[in-house]
Write an enzyme that holds these catalytic residues in place. Structure first.
Site, mmCIF file in Angstrom:
data_model
loop_
_atom_site.group_PDB
_atom_site.id
_atom_site.type_symbol
_atom_site.label_atom_id
_atom_site.label_comp_id
_atom_site.label_asym_id
_atom_site.label_seq_id
_atom_site.Cartn_x
_atom_site.Cartn_y
_atom_site.Cartn_z
ATOM 1 N N HIS A 20 -4.013 -17.806 -4.075
ATOM 2 C CA HIS A 20 -5.462 -16.763 -3.111
ATOM 3 C C HIS A 20 -7.000 -17.475 -2.212
ATOM 4 O O HIS A 20 -7.828 -16.667 -1.875
ATOM 5 C CB HIS A 20 -5.488 -15.560 -3.759
ATOM 6 N N ASP A 21 -6.612 -18.384 -3.052
ATOM 7 C CA ASP A 21 -8.261 -19.568 -2.533
ATOM 8 C C ASP A 21 -7.876 -20.650 -1.307
ATOM 9 O O ASP A 21 -8.968 -21.561 -1.253
ATOM 10 C CB ASP A 21 -8.428 -20.770 -4.044
ATOM 11 N N GLU A 48 -6.960 -21.279 -14.881
ATOM 12 C CA GLU A 48 -7.777 -22.142 -13.589
ATOM 13 C C GLU A 48 -9.034 -23.210 -13.543
ATOM 14 O O GLU A 48 -9.903 -23.128 -13.699
ATOM 15 C CB GLU A 48 -8.487 -21.098 -12.497
ATOM 16 N N ASP A 53 -6.108 -10.823 -14.784
ATOM 17 C CA ASP A 53 -7.528 -12.032 -14.420
ATOM 18 C C ASP A 53 -7.873 -11.830 -15.527
ATOM 19 O O ASP A 53 -8.870 -10.927 -15.297
ATOM 20 C CB ASP A 53 -7.213 -12.328 -12.568
ATOM 21 N N ASP A 69 -2.174 -1.205 -3.689
ATOM 22 C CA ASP A 69 -2.503 -0.624 -4.934
ATOM 23 C C ASP A 69 -2.104 -1.077 -5.995
ATOM 24 O O ASP A 69 -0.388 -1.549 -5.600
ATOM 25 C CB ASP A 69 -2.233 0.845 -4.572
ATOM 26 N N ASN A 115 -0.306 3.978 -0.489
ATOM 27 C CA ASN A 115 -0.878 5.895 0.176
ATOM 28 C C ASN A 115 -1.821 5.572 1.256
ATOM 29 O O ASN A 115 -2.575 6.513 2.037
ATOM 30 C CB ASN A 115 -2.176 6.837 -0.974
ATOM 31 N N ASP A 150 -9.868 -17.449 -15.016
ATOM 32 C CA ASP A 150 -10.892 -17.576 -13.828
ATOM 33 C C ASP A 150 -12.102 -19.112 -14.085
ATOM 34 O O ASP A 150 -12.895 -18.508 -14.838
ATOM 35 C CB ASP A 150 -11.412 -16.229 -13.063
ATOM 36 N N ASP A 170 -4.142 3.831 2.781
ATOM 37 C CA ASP A 170 -5.978 4.231 2.866
ATOM 38 C C ASP A 170 -6.078 2.124 3.606
ATOM 39 O O ASP A 170 -7.055 1.546 3.659
ATOM 40 C CB ASP A 170 -6.314 4.189 1.757
ATOM 41 N N ASP A 222 0.778 -1.064 0.211
ATOM 42 C CA ASP A 222 -0.225 -0.032 0.361
ATOM 43 C C ASP A 222 0.952 0.985 0.066
ATOM 44 O O ASP A 222 1.341 1.675 0.714
ATOM 45 C CB ASP A 222 -0.869 0.140 1.273
HETATM 46 O O1 TEU Z 1 -12.163 -19.982 -7.513
HETATM 47 C C1 TEU Z 1 -12.809 -21.015 -8.223
HETATM 48 C C2 TEU Z 1 -13.662 -21.476 -7.363
HETATM 49 O O2 TEU Z 1 -13.371 -23.369 -7.503
HETATM 50 C C3 TEU Z 1 -13.194 -21.610 -6.602
HETATM 51 O O3 TEU Z 1 -14.227 -20.988 -5.152
HETATM 52 C C4 TEU Z 1 -13.304 -22.680 -4.891
HETATM 53 O O4 TEU Z 1 -14.618 -23.327 -4.991
HETATM 54 C C5 TEU Z 1 -13.412 -21.775 -3.925
HETATM 55 O O5 TEU Z 1 -11.794 -20.501 -3.902
HETATM 56 C C6 TEU Z 1 -13.262 -22.912 -2.479
HETATM 57 O O6 TEU Z 1 -13.035 -22.524 -1.556
HETATM 58 C C7 TEU Z 1 -12.230 -18.713 -8.679
HETATM 59 C C8 TEU Z 1 -11.501 -17.292 -8.024
HETATM 60 O O7 TEU Z 1 -9.461 -18.396 -7.739
HETATM 61 C C9 TEU Z 1 -11.784 -16.619 -6.549
HETATM 62 O O8 TEU Z 1 -10.766 -16.321 -5.959
HETATM 63 C C10 TEU Z 1 -13.331 -16.745 -7.206
HETATM 64 O O9 TEU Z 1 -13.899 -16.363 -5.752
HETATM 65 C C11 TEU Z 1 -13.916 -17.774 -7.458
HETATM 66 O O10 TEU Z 1 -13.239 -17.591 -8.905
HETATM 67 C C12 TEU Z 1 -15.316 -17.057 -8.727
HETATM 68 O O11 TEU Z 1 -14.912 -15.571 -9.860
HETATM 69 CA CA CA Z 2 -3.507 1.963 -1.107
#
Ligand code: TEU
Ligand code: CA
Length: 556
Positions: free
Chosen positions: A329-330, A257, A98, A29, A23, A200, A25, A21
């Protein structure tokens, strides 16, 4: 199999909200990414995938896009994006964005117009159906819980489909006009000089139609979306069209994905003329999952991890290149998922990294992985932002778990584990922001942070740099990138060992995935050590003793 420019690269995923970050907030960014380009170069990164930073209400943290042609002001401006692409080029880094096109946001102009006139042009961009006797068309369950059907705002007699959150209406790919809009948008971005896209949730764009019920798999009477996907035929027609109209024209890099592809279609996805350049191997991530929910997931063992990895190597051999991850991130943090808590150390984290980097495929580091960031411990559901976690918390409570047990369950699996801010230093808020971070910083940042690891030659960070440098070292590159993977000693528990070989060279990778030493015997003395997460290798050149979580790469 054709060689491609990106095969020898190393990729890195940035979750912009939590990266840096500039700035104050509390939200990371684009300027923060620009500022850290020298860092990414120092690490050895060639391709950077940035999770969505388009305009969005952030209901699903940017995976709900309300304007594909603009940057959300919280992340910056289009000028920042242009600058980022241009600056990154100077560092030989390609930017990958993405591509979220299974759905958009309910705040997208298309959806607003669809609500105004469901029978008009934009109504056909979505799946809008009439309610019959107050009933929705089918019993599919959304990935984030509850029915996939939601009443259409302003039209109580109609409903719209959302496989994800209700703020993420599904786009109707059966409509050629919609597809044209998508291709136009993709090409507009590629024209800007993007290197490509991470795509995605893409398997979901093809639905099994007409809508019908499937046997319920939970007490809610609903059926998971995957049951429908198993019946959906023809996703390849859409994907092939997108490849030909967009990615091919720009020789763009694309990584899908992809979950739930049909095994016989694998080569269509990432073979020489595949829909995508590459796709993620999620087999270790999904191992042990249950239809009931997170509370019923089984913890993965080193043996299962190994089996998944080797199966992926075999599946892709001679066909294409998987993209390899230990987290994103999932997912929870990889070190917390794949290493027992009592065994977590710099050494075991390096061991895990060695496996990922020495297998055949394109390595993707998720931000913070390179410093060994770990799961968060959540003390209250109020500390959680993620919609999926909030749903799974409720699922666990409904199944009879007490609140503290449900918290433990989500602490193990939550997507927010990976979304806590990057730990730059031991300064307040881990040096991520001068303000209040949007999501709590993991309190372990005083121990685990980049600044301290940068100055420590034995750190996880420096080990990652070594792994990346090794992949690019002309002496070993060909073998590490293209060598055939041959599993070894799979009858032994908690040992991940394999060779990578070309006609000219063989590298042996052996990782002792447990805390006690073990001995391995070679047929002939090895030539030289190439990599080692300990100071030395005990034993002789044919009988080696590997210490707990020792990882070695040897040239045979
Ligand atoms: O993820 C697709 C997906 O299948 C996931 O939602 C998975 O089932 C879930 O993370 C389990 O907790 C993609 C993205 O990577 C995710 O961040 C999004 O939430 C999702 O698509 C919807 O766009
Ligand atoms: Ca920021």
């Amino acid at each position: 199999m054709q060689k491609k420019w990106w095969h020898e690269k190393v990729a890195y995923q940035i979750y912009p909200k939590s990266f840096y970050d500039t700035n104050g907030d509390g939200i990371g960014d684009l300027r923060g990414i620009i500022e850290k380009l020298p860092y990414l170069r120092e690490l050895g990164i060639d391709i950077v995938w940035i999770s969505p930073c388009y305009c969005s209400p952030l209901a699903d943290e940017g995976y709900d896009i309300s304007d594909y042609y603009n940057i959300d002001p919280r992340f910056g401006t289009m000028e920042d994006m242009d600058e980022l692409i241009a600056e990154a080029k100077k560092y030989d880094i390609g930017i990958v964005m993405d591509l979220v096109v299974n759905h958009c946001s309910d705040e997208h102009e298309w959806f607003r117009k669809a609500c105004e006139n469901p029978d008009g042009k934009y109504g056909k961009y979505f799946y809008i159906e009439d309610m019959k006797d107050g009933k929705v068309p089918c019993n599919w369950r959304s990935y984030f819980g509850g029915s996939v059907w939601e009443p259409l705002p302003g039209h109580p007699d109609k409903c719209y489909l959302h496989l994800f959150h209700k703020k993420q209406p599904d786009l109707n790919w059966e409509n050629p006009e919609l597809r044209e809009e998508i291709y136009k948008m993709i090409n507009w971005w590629l024209e800007k000089g993007l290197t490509g896209f991470r795509i995605d949730a893409i398997i979901n764009i093809k639905k099994a139609l007409p809508f019908k019920d499937y046997p319920a798999d939970r007490a809610d009477g609903l059926s998971k979306a995957q049951n429908m996907l198993a019946d959906a035929v023809g996703v390849g027609d859409f994907l092939g069209e997108m490849r030909d109209r967009c990615f091919k024209v720009y020789d763009a890099f694309s990584v899908g994905e992809v979950f739930d592809e049909k095994p016989e279609e694998f080569a269509n996805f990432i073979g020489d003329n595949g829909y995508f350049s590459s796709m993620y191997d999620f087999s270790t991530n999904i191992w042990g999952r249950s239809d009931k929910g997170w509370y019923d997931y089984k913890p993965i063992t080193p043996n299962a991890y190994r089996d998944c990895m080797f199966a992926g190597q075999k599946r892709s051999e001679g066909i294409g290149f998987y993209s390899l991850i230990i987290e994103n991130h999932d997912e929870p943090r990889g070190v917390s998922r794949y290493i027992p808590e009592d065994d977590l150390s710099g050494t075991s984290k390096k061991a895990l990294a060695t496996v990922m980097f020495m297998l055949r495929g394109l390595p993707f580091i998720y931000q913070g992985q390179e410093i060994g960031m770990e799961n968060m411990k959540f003390h209250s559901i109020d500390e959680v932002d993620d919609i999926s976690t909030i749903d799974e918390y409720q699922v666990a409570l409904d199944a009879g778990y007490q609140p503290d047990e449900a918290l433990k369950i989500i602490s193990d699996h939550s997507r927010d584990n990976a979304r806590t801010p990057f730990q730059w230093s031991a300064a307040p808020q881990a040096g991520f922001t001068t303000g209040t971070p949007w999501l709590r910083v993991n309190p372990n940042y005083t121990d685990i942070n980049l600044e301290s690891q940068r100055n420590d030659p034995d750190s996880v960070y420096q080990y990652y740099r070594t792994l990346i440098a090794l992949r690019k070292n002309p002496q070993y590159k060909e073998t590490i990138v293209y060598g055939v993977t041959t599993p070894l000693w799979t009858d032994q528990d908690n040992l991940i060992a394999f060779t990578r070989s070309t006609p000219e060279q063989t590298l042996l990778v052996a990782v002792n995935f447990r805390n006690e030493p073990r001995t391995i015997a070679l047929d002939a003395p090895y030539k030289q050590p190439v990599l080692n997460n300990y100071a030395e290798i005990s034993g002789s050149k044919t009988e080696l003793t590997l210490q707990g979580y020792q990882a070695v790469v040897l040239e045979l």
